[in-house]
Design a protein around this motif. Structure first.
Motif, PDB file in Angstrom:
ATOM      1  N   GLY A  99      -4.899   1.235  15.881  1.00 56.51           N
ATOM      2  CA  GLY A  99      -6.088   1.236  15.038  1.00 56.51           C
ATOM      3  C   GLY A  99      -6.306   2.485  14.213  1.00 56.51           C
ATOM      4  O   GLY A  99      -5.582   3.466  14.302  1.00 56.51           O
ATOM      5  N   ASP A 100      -7.356   2.410  13.381  1.00 53.43           N
ATOM      6  CA  ASP A 100      -7.711   3.436  12.399  1.00 53.43           C
ATOM      7  C   ASP A 100      -6.516   3.730  11.500  1.00 53.43           C
ATOM      8  O   ASP A 100      -6.015   4.847  11.412  1.00 53.43           O
ATOM      9  N   LEU A 101      -6.096   2.682  10.799  1.00 53.22           N
ATOM     10  CA  LEU A 101      -4.883   2.746   9.998  1.00 53.22           C
ATOM     11  C   LEU A 101      -5.095   3.283   8.588  1.00 53.22           C
ATOM     12  O   LEU A 101      -4.256   4.020   8.078  1.00 53.22           O
ATOM     13  N   VAL A 102      -6.212   2.928   7.944  1.00 57.44           N
ATOM     14  CA  VAL A 102      -6.345   3.213   6.519  1.00 57.44           C
ATOM     15  C   VAL A 102      -7.422   4.246   6.204  1.00 57.44           C
ATOM     16  O   VAL A 102      -7.155   5.250   5.555  1.00 57.44           O
ATOM     17  N   TYR A 103      -8.621   4.035   6.648  1.00 60.37           N
ATOM     18  CA  TYR A 103      -9.739   4.902   6.261  1.00 60.37           C
ATOM     19  C   TYR A 103      -9.798   6.134   7.153  1.00 60.37           C
ATOM     20  O   TYR A 103      -9.497   6.068   8.343  1.00 60.37           O
ATOM     21  N   HIS A 104     -10.209   7.271   6.589  1.00 56.89           N
ATOM     22  CA  HIS A 104     -10.225   8.516   7.370  1.00 56.89           C
ATOM     23  C   HIS A 104     -11.472   8.678   8.226  1.00 56.89           C
ATOM     24  O   HIS A 104     -11.480   9.471   9.156  1.00 56.89           O
ATOM     25  N   GLY A 105     -12.531   7.941   7.949  1.00 60.61           N
ATOM     26  CA  GLY A 105     -13.749   8.023   8.743  1.00 60.61           C
ATOM     27  C   GLY A 105     -14.672   9.129   8.247  1.00 60.61           C
ATOM     28  O   GLY A 105     -14.215  10.142   7.724  1.00 60.61           O
ATOM     29  N   PRO A 106     -15.962   8.960   8.433  1.00 53.89           N
ATOM     30  CA  PRO A 106     -16.927   9.908   7.875  1.00 53.89           C
ATOM     31  C   PRO A 106     -16.971  11.263   8.572  1.00 53.89           C
ATOM     32  O   PRO A 106     -17.440  12.227   7.982  1.00 53.89           O
ATOM     33  N   ARG A 107     -16.463  11.349   9.795  1.00 58.82           N
ATOM     34  CA  ARG A 107     -16.527  12.638  10.517  1.00 58.82           C
ATOM     35  C   ARG A 107     -15.204  13.398  10.493  1.00 58.82           C
ATOM     36  O   ARG A 107     -15.126  14.510  10.990  1.00 58.82           O
ATOM     37  N   ASN A 108     -14.178  12.788   9.942  1.00 61.95           N
ATOM     38  CA  ASN A 108     -12.857  13.415   9.923  1.00 61.95           C
ATOM     39  C   ASN A 108     -12.592  14.088   8.585  1.00 61.95           C
ATOM     40  O   ASN A 108     -13.032  13.611   7.542  1.00 61.95           O
ATOM     41  N   PRO A 109     -11.809  15.155   8.594  1.00 66.67           N
ATOM     42  CA  PRO A 109     -11.342  15.717   7.315  1.00 66.67           C
ATOM     43  C   PRO A 109     -10.300  14.780   6.719  1.00 66.67           C
ATOM     44  O   PRO A 109      -9.775  13.902   7.403  1.00 66.67           O
ATOM     45  N   LEU A 110      -9.992  14.953   5.466  1.00 65.97           N
ATOM     46  CA  LEU A 110      -8.924  14.159   4.867  1.00 65.97           C
ATOM     47  C   LEU A 110      -7.594  14.593   5.480  1.00 65.97           C
ATOM     48  O   LEU A 110      -7.287  15.788   5.508  1.00 65.97           O
ATOM     49  N   PRO A 111      -6.799  13.648   5.963  1.00 72.55           N
ATOM     50  CA  PRO A 111      -5.500  14.025   6.534  1.00 72.55           C
ATOM     51  C   PRO A 111      -4.510  14.403   5.437  1.00 72.55           C
ATOM     52  O   PRO A 111      -4.691  14.046   4.275  1.00 72.55           O
ATOM     53  N   ALA A 112      -3.454  15.100   5.826  1.00 78.96           N
ATOM     54  CA  ALA A 112      -2.382  15.429   4.894  1.00 78.96           C
ATOM     55  C   ALA A 112      -1.815  14.141   4.310  1.00 78.96           C
ATOM     56  O   ALA A 112      -1.576  13.176   5.030  1.00 78.96           O
ATOM     57  N   GLY A 113      -1.631  14.136   3.013  1.00 74.68           N
ATOM     58  CA  GLY A 113      -1.054  12.963   2.366  1.00 74.68           C
ATOM     59  C   GLY A 113      -1.988  11.771   2.321  1.00 74.68           C
ATOM     60  O   GLY A 113      -1.538  10.637   2.271  1.00 74.68           O
ATOM     61  N   TYR A 114      -3.306  12.006   2.312  1.00 70.56           N
ATOM     62  CA  TYR A 114      -4.268  10.896   2.297  1.00 70.56           C
ATOM     63  C   TYR A 114      -4.163  10.140   0.976  1.00 70.56           C
ATOM     64  O   TYR A 114      -4.390  10.708  -0.097  1.00 70.56           O
ATOM     65  N   ASP A 115      -3.779   8.882   1.054  1.00 70.49           N
ATOM     66  CA  ASP A 115      -3.622   8.059  -0.140  1.00 70.49           C
ATOM     67  C   ASP A 115      -3.680   6.602   0.298  1.00 70.49           C
ATOM     68  O   ASP A 115      -2.657   5.978   0.590  1.00 70.49           O
ATOM     69  N   THR A 116      -4.878   6.068   0.376  1.00 70.38           N
ATOM     70  CA  THR A 116      -5.049   4.718   0.912  1.00 70.38           C
ATOM     71  C   THR A 116      -4.354   3.659   0.059  1.00 70.38           C
ATOM     72  O   THR A 116      -3.816   2.693   0.603  1.00 70.38           O
ATOM     73  N   ARG A 117      -4.358   3.811  -1.252  1.00 68.64           N
ATOM     74  CA  ARG A 117      -3.680   2.810  -2.092  1.00 68.64           C
ATOM     75  C   ARG A 117      -2.179   2.797  -1.821  1.00 68.64           C
ATOM     76  O   ARG A 117      -1.575   1.732  -1.702  1.00 68.64           O
ATOM     77  N   LEU A 118      -1.582   3.974  -1.725  1.00 69.79           N
ATOM     78  CA  LEU A 118      -0.152   4.041  -1.448  1.00 69.79           C
ATOM     79  C   LEU A 118       0.155   3.548  -0.028  1.00 69.79           C
ATOM     80  O   LEU A 118       1.155   2.852   0.198  1.00 69.79           O
ATOM     81  N   VAL A 119      -0.701   3.872   0.927  1.00 76.40           N
ATOM     82  CA  VAL A 119      -0.524   3.366   2.290  1.00 76.40           C
ATOM     83  C   VAL A 119      -0.522   1.840   2.277  1.00 76.40           C
ATOM     84  O   VAL A 119       0.345   1.208   2.886  1.00 76.40           O
ATOM     85  N   MET A 120      -1.458   1.250   1.572  1.00 76.53           N
ATOM     86  CA  MET A 120      -1.508  -0.222   1.520  1.00 76.53           C
ATOM     87  C   MET A 120      -0.283  -0.800   0.813  1.00 76.53           C
ATOM     88  O   MET A 120       0.216  -1.850   1.208  1.00 76.53           O
ATOM     89  N   ARG A 121       0.225  -0.120  -0.206  1.00 77.49           N
ATOM     90  CA  ARG A 121       1.430  -0.606  -0.900  1.00 77.49           C
ATOM     91  C   ARG A 121       2.660  -0.504   0.001  1.00 77.49           C
ATOM     92  O   ARG A 121       3.577  -1.326  -0.104  1.00 77.49           O
ATOM     93  N   GLU A 122       2.703   0.509   0.866  1.00 77.11           N
ATOM     94  CA  GLU A 122       3.892   0.701   1.709  1.00 77.11           C
ATOM     95  C   GLU A 122       3.750   0.097   3.112  1.00 77.11           C
ATOM     96  O   GLU A 122       4.727   0.064   3.859  1.00 77.11           O
ATOM     97  N   MET A 123       2.576  -0.390   3.456  1.00 77.52           N
ATOM     98  CA  MET A 123       2.373  -1.003   4.770  1.00 77.52           C
ATOM     99  C   MET A 123       3.339  -2.171   5.021  1.00 77.52           C
ATOM    100  O   MET A 123       3.793  -2.352   6.151  1.00 77.52           O
ATOM    101  N   PRO A 124       3.720  -2.958   4.001  1.00 76.24           N
ATOM    102  CA  PRO A 124       4.708  -4.014   4.251  1.00 76.24           C
ATOM    103  C   PRO A 124       6.056  -3.495   4.754  1.00 76.24           C
ATOM    104  O   PRO A 124       6.827  -4.253   5.332  1.00 76.24           O
TER     105      PRO A 124
END
Length: 184
Positions: A35-60
């Motif tokens: 779990g917690d695959l895509v969104y960083h959550g309101p209490r977390n800092p942005l992780p290194a390489g945060y890019d939800t669109r690219l994550v969704m494109r490469e998830m396949p």
């Protein structure tokens, strides 16, 4: 049975790419996502390489691996994100591995320690959520957590889990062992 286990990617493309490459290297019988695959959550800092669109494109890329993907929903996984993933995501699930009964969940709805009503002794709780690696037995119940591949906490390194032949290990991204646990 060999399980490659990861949790709390939180939209990090670096973490996703690492996971795909690790799966290609070790050829697990199953990839387990906690779990917690895509969104960083309101209490977390942005992780290194945060890019939800690219994550969704490469998830396949995960579904192109020669092993099945089993995924459970985290507290930061939104319906809109889950609907775009190329594999099903359950709230919880059970796995059987080498005679172990493993309850798989993100962990945000479960107690951290016993008592755990309704669960038999010997049950393994495989969970994420805390971003802290864990492998211990309490009151006959086994608690495993691979930590986080993108946002580790409490001074731990970015890490993933590997279960094989009755042994659960947490490894950092350089494959150095962080902890190990074998149910008694």
């Amino acid at each position: 049975m060999r399980l490659l286990i990861a949790s709390d990617l939180h939209g990090s493309i670096e973490s996703l790419r690492f996971l795909v490459e690790k799966a290609r290297q070790i050829e697990p019988d199953m990839l387990v996502l906690l779990g917690d695959l895509v969104y960083h959550g309101p209490r977390n800092p942005l992780p290194a390489g945060y890019d939800t669109r690219l994550v969704m494109r490469e998830m396949p890329d995960l579904t192109a691996l020669p092993c099945p993907v089993t995924a459970v929903r985290g507290n930061c996984d939104a319906e809109v994100d889950l609907g775009l993933l190329p594999f099903p995501v359950a709230d919880t699930t059970w796995l059987d591995a080498d005679g172990l009964r493993i309850f798989v969940s993100h962990g945000h709805h479960l107690p951290e320690n016993p008592p755990c009503p309704g669960f038999k002794p010997g049950t393994v709780f495989l969970r994420g959520h805390t971003h802290i690696p864990r492998g211990e037995t309490l009151d006959g119940l086994h608690f495993w957590n691979p930590g986080s591949l993108s946002l580790p906490k409490s001074g731990f390194p970015r890490s993933y889990g590997l279960y094989e032949n009755g042994l659960f290990r947490v490894l950092n991204m350089q494959d150095k062992e962080v902890l190990r646990h074998a149910p008694a």
